[in-house]
Design a protein around this motif. Structure first.
Motif, PDB file in Angstrom:
ATOM      1  N   ILE A   1       1.154  -0.990  -0.305  1.00 10.24           N
ATOM      2  CA  ILE A   1       0.571   0.102   0.090  1.00 10.24           C
ATOM      3  C   ILE A   1       1.089   0.887   0.493  1.00 10.24           C
ATOM      4  O   ILE A   1       1.558   1.534   0.601  1.00 10.24           O
ATOM      5  CB  ILE A   1      -0.778  -0.322   1.166  1.00 10.24           C
ATOM      6  CG1 ILE A   1      -1.720  -0.693   1.286  1.00 10.24           C
ATOM      7  CG2 ILE A   1      -1.754   1.414   1.190  1.00 10.24           C
ATOM      8  CD1 ILE A   1      -2.903  -1.094   2.209  1.00 10.24           C
ATOM      9  N   LEU A   2       0.491   1.815  -1.126  1.00 15.78           N
ATOM     10  CA  LEU A   2       1.437   2.923  -1.299  1.00 15.78           C
ATOM     11  C   LEU A   2       0.589   4.706  -0.635  1.00 15.78           C
ATOM     12  O   LEU A   2       0.045   4.931  -2.159  1.00 15.78           O
ATOM     13  CB  LEU A   2       2.190   3.057  -2.812  1.00 15.78           C
ATOM     14  CG  LEU A   2       2.871   2.036  -3.223  1.00 15.78           C
ATOM     15  CD1 LEU A   2       4.075   2.234  -4.053  1.00 15.78           C
ATOM     16  CD2 LEU A   2       4.238   1.682  -1.567  1.00 15.78           C
ATOM     17  N   ASP A   3       1.070   5.227   0.139  1.00 12.98           N
ATOM     18  CA  ASP A   3       0.395   6.532   0.664  1.00 12.98           C
ATOM     19  C   ASP A   3       0.549   7.767   0.294  1.00 12.98           C
ATOM     20  O   ASP A   3       1.567   8.165   0.656  1.00 12.98           O
ATOM     21  CB  ASP A   3      -0.412   6.597   2.194  1.00 12.98           C
ATOM     22  CG  ASP A   3      -2.061   8.110   2.392  1.00 12.98           C
ATOM     23  OD1 ASP A   3      -2.202   7.675   1.438  1.00 12.98           O
ATOM     24  OD2 ASP A   3      -1.881   7.444   3.690  1.00 12.98           O
ATOM     25  N   GLU A   4       0.261   8.632  -1.024  1.00  8.20           N
ATOM     26  CA  GLU A   4       0.930   9.368  -1.745  1.00  8.20           C
ATOM     27  C   GLU A   4       2.980   9.707  -2.220  1.00  8.20           C
ATOM     28  O   GLU A   4       3.490  10.063  -1.268  1.00  8.20           O
ATOM     29  CB  GLU A   4       1.157  10.757  -0.452  1.00  8.20           C
ATOM     30  CG  GLU A   4      -0.640  11.438  -0.161  1.00  8.20           C
ATOM     31  CD  GLU A   4      -0.988  11.973  -1.653  1.00  8.20           C
ATOM     32  OE1 GLU A   4      -0.222  12.274  -2.237  1.00  8.20           O
ATOM     33  OE2 GLU A   4      -2.349  12.344  -1.271  1.00  8.20           O
ATOM     34  N   PRO A   5       2.937   8.197  -2.668  1.00  3.68           N
ATOM     35  CA  PRO A   5       4.223   7.773  -3.016  1.00  3.68           C
ATOM     36  C   PRO A   5       4.886   8.568  -3.954  1.00  3.68           C
ATOM     37  O   PRO A   5       6.276   8.856  -4.306  1.00  3.68           O
ATOM     38  CB  PRO A   5       3.877   6.295  -3.959  1.00  3.68           C
ATOM     39  CG  PRO A   5       2.194   6.496  -4.304  1.00  3.68           C
ATOM     40  CD  PRO A   5       2.230   7.277  -3.542  1.00  3.68           C
TER      41      PRO A   5
END
Length: 218
Positions: A146-150
């Motif tokens: 899961i990439l939050d604001e990558p």
């Protein structure tokens, strides 16, 4: 073998305010899922609830149909939070060893890090630290990310390289990405959802994003 992650029935409240009441998102190995939503829609709250960093009313997580023990979820899902992931006092060497990721393979992609093996995170710019953290999450063992604001703070010259890296790793992992950079997400995502008014909705066209208040009509 293909694996499927289903996050369902996420309910998040702060006092009397309901932020998410019907959060839902899925991911499959071999693909990228994009989760869109306006500021304050609750995307980060959903992820934090999933990873155990936020106490919530309810959340269900299944992988391949089996319920996941939230106390051990980090073994299956690697998570890049919106804020800093690695403590400032750690060196890149220590961080890469902790995640069991090859630092020199990272340098082959991003040569400017060649002299930073012993550098501590506080000695780097926000963008430099962010790129290293993103790489660690993508490369660490586990079927899902899961990439939050990558793309946040990432140098614009590295955006395309990051997009390619996400696409490459999606061949073996299921990846969920959220970001305010709609173009960056739409380029890498195989399918899109939008979180609006506390619920997750599938996105089939731009009209869906307009209808749910994410984009303005043209």
């Amino acid at each position: 073998m293909t694996h499927e992650l289903i996050v369902d029935s996420v309910a998040v409240r702060f006092g009397e305010k309901t932020v998410v009441s019907g959060g839902y998102v899925t991911a499959r190995t071999g693909s990228v899922t994009g989760l869109l939503g306006r500021n304050g829609a609750g995307k980060s709250c959903m992820f934090r609830a999933l990873m155990g960093g936020l106490k919530v009313d309810y959340v269900q997580v299944h992988i391949d149909g089996d319920p996941v023990d939230l106390n051990k979820i980090g073994l299956k899902i690697k998570y890049l939070p919106q804020g800093r992931m690695i403590p400032d006092g750690l060196t890149l060497k220590q961080a890469f060893q902790l995640y069991q990721v090859d630092f020199w393979a990272f340098v082959l992609l991003f040569p400017k890090y060649s002299g930073k093996y012993h550098a501590r995170l506080w000695e780097m710019s926000g963008g430099e630290a962010r790129l290293a953290e993103l790489y660690l999450v993508l490369m660490a063992d586990g079927p899902f990310c899961i990439l939050d604001e990558p793309f946040s703070q990432i140098d614009p010259v590295h955006i395309e390289a990051v997009q390619r890296l996400i696409r490459e790793k999606s061949r073996e992992k299921g990846i969920i990405v959220t970001d305010h950079n709609y173009e960056a997400i739409s380029t890498v995502a195989d399918r899109l959802f939008v979180l609006s008014d506390g619920y997750t909705h599938p996105v089939e066209s731009r009209d869906d994003l307009v209808r749910h208040g994410y984009l303005l009509p043209q």
